[in-house]
Design a protein around this motif. Structure first.
Motif, mmCIF file in Angstrom:
data_model
loop_
_atom_site.group_PDB
_atom_site.id
_atom_site.type_symbol
_atom_site.label_atom_id
_atom_site.label_comp_id
_atom_site.label_asym_id
_atom_site.label_seq_id
_atom_site.Cartn_x
_atom_site.Cartn_y
_atom_site.Cartn_z
ATOM 1 N N GLN A 79 0.809 -1.204 0.000
ATOM 2 C CA GLN A 79 0.000 0.000 0.000
ATOM 3 C C GLN A 79 0.854 1.270 0.000
ATOM 4 O OE1 GLN A 79 -2.627 -0.409 3.349
ATOM 5 N NE2 GLN A 79 -3.722 -2.139 2.472
ATOM 6 N N LYS A 80 2.167 1.139 0.115
ATOM 7 C CA LYS A 80 3.025 2.312 0.083
ATOM 8 C C LYS A 80 3.007 2.921 -1.317
ATOM 9 C CE LYS A 80 6.333 1.045 3.693
ATOM 10 N NZ LYS A 80 7.757 0.797 4.002
ATOM 11 N N PRO A 81 3.143 4.256 -1.421
ATOM 12 C CA PRO A 81 3.170 4.878 -2.749
ATOM 13 C C PRO A 81 4.320 4.341 -3.583
ATOM 14 C CG PRO A 81 2.924 6.517 -1.001
ATOM 15 C CD PRO A 81 3.229 5.222 -0.332
ATOM 16 N N SER A 82 4.027 4.037 -4.844
ATOM 17 C CA SER A 82 5.061 3.530 -5.730
ATOM 18 C C SER A 82 5.843 4.667 -6.370
ATOM 19 C CB SER A 82 4.435 2.658 -6.824
ATOM 20 O OG SER A 82 3.419 3.381 -7.505
ATOM 21 N N VAL A 83 5.298 5.885 -6.307
ATOM 22 C CA VAL A 83 5.933 7.073 -6.857
ATOM 23 C C VAL A 83 5.860 8.180 -5.814
ATOM 24 C CG1 VAL A 83 5.716 8.888 -8.594
ATOM 25 C CG2 VAL A 83 5.442 6.508 -9.260
ATOM 26 N N HIS A 84 6.998 8.838 -5.579
ATOM 27 C CA HIS A 84 7.027 9.891 -4.560
ATOM 28 C C HIS A 84 7.758 11.112 -5.102
ATOM 29 C CE1 HIS A 84 7.015 11.830 -0.688
ATOM 30 N NE2 HIS A 84 8.326 11.931 -0.710
ATOM 31 N N ILE A 85 7.117 12.281 -4.977
ATOM 32 C CA ILE A 85 7.706 13.521 -5.460
ATOM 33 C C ILE A 85 8.216 14.345 -4.275
ATOM 34 C CG2 ILE A 85 5.451 14.668 -5.465
ATOM 35 C CD1 ILE A 85 6.381 16.387 -7.767
ATOM 36 N N ARG A 86 9.391 14.964 -4.458
ATOM 37 C CA ARG A 86 9.964 15.832 -3.436
ATOM 38 C C ARG A 86 10.178 17.223 -4.023
ATOM 39 N NH1 ARG A 86 14.528 12.231 -0.171
ATOM 40 N NH2 ARG A 86 13.079 10.624 0.598
ATOM 41 N N VAL A 87 9.845 18.234 -3.224
ATOM 42 C CA VAL A 87 9.960 19.626 -3.657
ATOM 43 C C VAL A 87 10.881 20.363 -2.693
ATOM 44 C CG1 VAL A 87 8.718 21.771 -4.082
ATOM 45 C CG2 VAL A 87 7.653 19.586 -4.633
ATOM 46 N N SER A 88 11.850 21.076 -3.229
ATOM 47 C CA SER A 88 12.774 21.838 -2.378
ATOM 48 C C SER A 88 13.145 23.163 -3.056
ATOM 49 C CB SER A 88 14.028 21.016 -2.109
ATOM 50 O OG SER A 88 14.943 21.738 -1.307
ATOM 51 N N PRO A 89 12.843 24.294 -2.360
ATOM 52 C CA PRO A 89 12.126 24.402 -1.095
ATOM 53 C C PRO A 89 10.622 24.276 -1.326
ATOM 54 C CG PRO A 89 12.638 26.583 -1.900
ATOM 55 C CD PRO A 89 13.273 25.625 -2.878
ATOM 56 N N SER A 90 9.886 23.950 -0.278
ATOM 57 C CA SER A 90 8.433 23.834 -0.400
ATOM 58 C C SER A 90 7.735 25.158 -0.117
ATOM 59 C CB SER A 90 7.908 22.760 0.559
ATOM 60 O OG SER A 90 8.235 23.093 1.906
ATOM 61 N N ARG A 91 8.522 26.177 0.346
ATOM 62 C CA ARG A 91 7.995 27.524 0.567
ATOM 63 C C ARG A 91 9.089 28.526 0.289
ATOM 64 N NH1 ARG A 91 8.928 31.029 3.298
ATOM 65 N NH2 ARG A 91 7.833 32.747 2.333
ATOM 66 N N ASP A 92 8.747 29.597 -0.428
ATOM 67 C CA ASP A 92 9.757 30.587 -0.780
ATOM 68 C C ASP A 92 9.049 31.858 -1.223
ATOM 69 O OD1 ASP A 92 12.245 31.669 -1.155
ATOM 70 O OD2 ASP A 92 12.860 30.321 -2.764
ATOM 71 N N VAL A 93 9.851 32.858 -1.605
ATOM 72 C CA VAL A 93 9.309 34.077 -2.192
ATOM 73 C C VAL A 93 9.715 34.124 -3.657
ATOM 74 C CG1 VAL A 93 9.253 35.386 -0.041
ATOM 75 C CG2 VAL A 93 11.332 35.398 -1.424
ATOM 76 N N ALA A 94 8.862 34.754 -4.452
ATOM 77 C CA ALA A 94 9.127 34.843 -5.890
ATOM 78 C C ALA A 94 10.181 35.914 -6.178
ATOM 79 C CB ALA A 94 7.833 35.176 -6.622
ATOM 80 N N PRO A 95 11.016 35.667 -7.201
ATOM 81 C CA PRO A 95 11.114 34.441 -8.003
ATOM 82 C C PRO A 95 11.882 33.367 -7.249
ATOM 83 C CG PRO A 95 12.748 36.020 -8.732
ATOM 84 C CD PRO A 95 11.950 36.713 -7.670
ATOM 85 N N SER A 96 11.481 32.132 -7.437
ATOM 86 C CA SER A 96 12.109 31.034 -6.698
ATOM 87 C C SER A 96 12.485 29.896 -7.636
ATOM 88 C CB SER A 96 11.154 30.505 -5.623
ATOM 89 O OG SER A 96 11.699 29.378 -4.972
ATOM 90 N N GLU A 97 13.714 29.421 -7.494
ATOM 91 C CA GLU A 97 14.171 28.259 -8.257
ATOM 92 C C GLU A 97 13.913 27.016 -7.411
ATOM 93 O OE1 GLU A 97 18.509 27.034 -9.293
ATOM 94 O OE2 GLU A 97 17.833 28.333 -10.933
ATOM 95 N N VAL A 98 13.036 26.162 -7.883
ATOM 96 C CA VAL A 98 12.569 25.010 -7.111
ATOM 97 C C VAL A 98 13.025 23.707 -7.774
ATOM 98 C CG1 VAL A 98 10.526 23.799 -6.248
ATOM 99 C CG2 VAL A 98 10.565 26.300 -6.303
ATOM 100 N N SER A 99 13.513 22.798 -6.940
ATOM 101 C CA SER A 99 13.933 21.483 -7.414
ATOM 102 C C SER A 99 12.797 20.479 -7.221
ATOM 103 C CB SER A 99 15.175 21.017 -6.652
ATOM 104 O OG SER A 99 15.495 19.686 -6.970
ATOM 105 N N LEU A 100 12.431 19.788 -8.294
ATOM 106 C CA LEU A 100 11.410 18.740 -8.252
ATOM 107 C C LEU A 100 12.088 17.408 -8.556
ATOM 108 C CD1 LEU A 100 8.650 20.498 -10.410
ATOM 109 C CD2 LEU A 100 8.889 20.556 -7.927
#
Length: 221
Positions: free
Chosen positions: A28-49
């Motif tokens: 039942q564990k997720p087979s796909v997991h997404i991570r976002v860094s950072p999950s909170r910021d101010v614009a403009p923000s470079e985000v890693s997915l």
């Protein structure tokens, strides 16, 4: 001997049942997991997915919906990571869609908050000024309502000790702040101008944290 064999057999059946139960839980564990860094910021923000997968069949396609609006922004067989610049404030739900070799589709979403720098800076200044306005009237209880929950009693004690100097301190520290680090749930702002302390002038730095009520509170200064 027969009784012993029956006992061993029953024990084996019990262990198999437990193993099967655990196997069902694990599946039942997720087979796909997404991570976002950072999950909170101010614009403009470079985000890693980034996406990690636990699939029985090889991955043949990874598609990204950066905004969470249903539009596929990038796709390919091995796009396990993407770097995206979010130029505008808003709440986003980036989504990844993974297709395996059997044609099965697996998805995951994440939460991403991007604030407007000027608006966040205005909020921090408003709360900073309100805290010192309360202290200028010796309203320590009102002032600690703007302090992070884990630091309230410490600051209450300090301000009670300095009660006869609160008006002077308010005149000294009630200055405009400029946001210098707006990433994450701990942000830092500094005084626009150095603050005089006798013959010395120093840059005032204030640390704010966002708590569960989504309000920003002073943690240190």
């Amino acid at each position: 001997m027969l009784f012993r064999r029956q006992t061993v057999g029953i024990l084996a059946m019990i262990l198999c049942a437990i193993a099967l139960a655990y196997g069902m839980d694990h599946s039942q564990k997720p087979s796909v997991h997404i991570r976002v860094s950072p999950s909170r910021d101010v614009a403009p923000s470079e985000v890693s997915l980034r996406v990690s997968t636990q699939l029985a069949s090889p991955v043949v396609r990874i598609a990204w919906d950066f905004q969470g609006d249903g539009t596929i922004d990038a796709e390919g067989p091995d796009l396990y990571s993407q770097t995206v610049t979010y130029t505008h404030a808003g709440h986003f739900a980036p989504r990844v869609i993974v297709t395996d070799g059997n044609g099965m589709i697996h998805e995951d979403r994440a939460d991403l908050s991007i604030d407007n720098r000027e608006e966040l800076q205005a909020v921090l200044n408003k709360r900073w000024k309100a805290m010192w306005a309360a202290l200028s009237h010796h309203d320590i209880t009102g002032a600690v309502s703007f302090v992070a929950s884990k630091k309230r009693e410490v600051m209450r004690h300090d301000w009670t000790t300095l009660n006869d100097q609160l008006e002077n301190l308010a005149g000294l520290f009630d200055v405009p702040l400029l946001l210098t680090d707006g990433q994450g749930y701990r942000v830092v702002a500094r005084s626009a101008q150095p603050v005089p302390m006798g013959k010395i002038r120093y840059q005032l730095e204030v640390e704010f944290v966002r708590e569960l009520d989504n309000q920003w509170y002073v943690r240190n200064y």
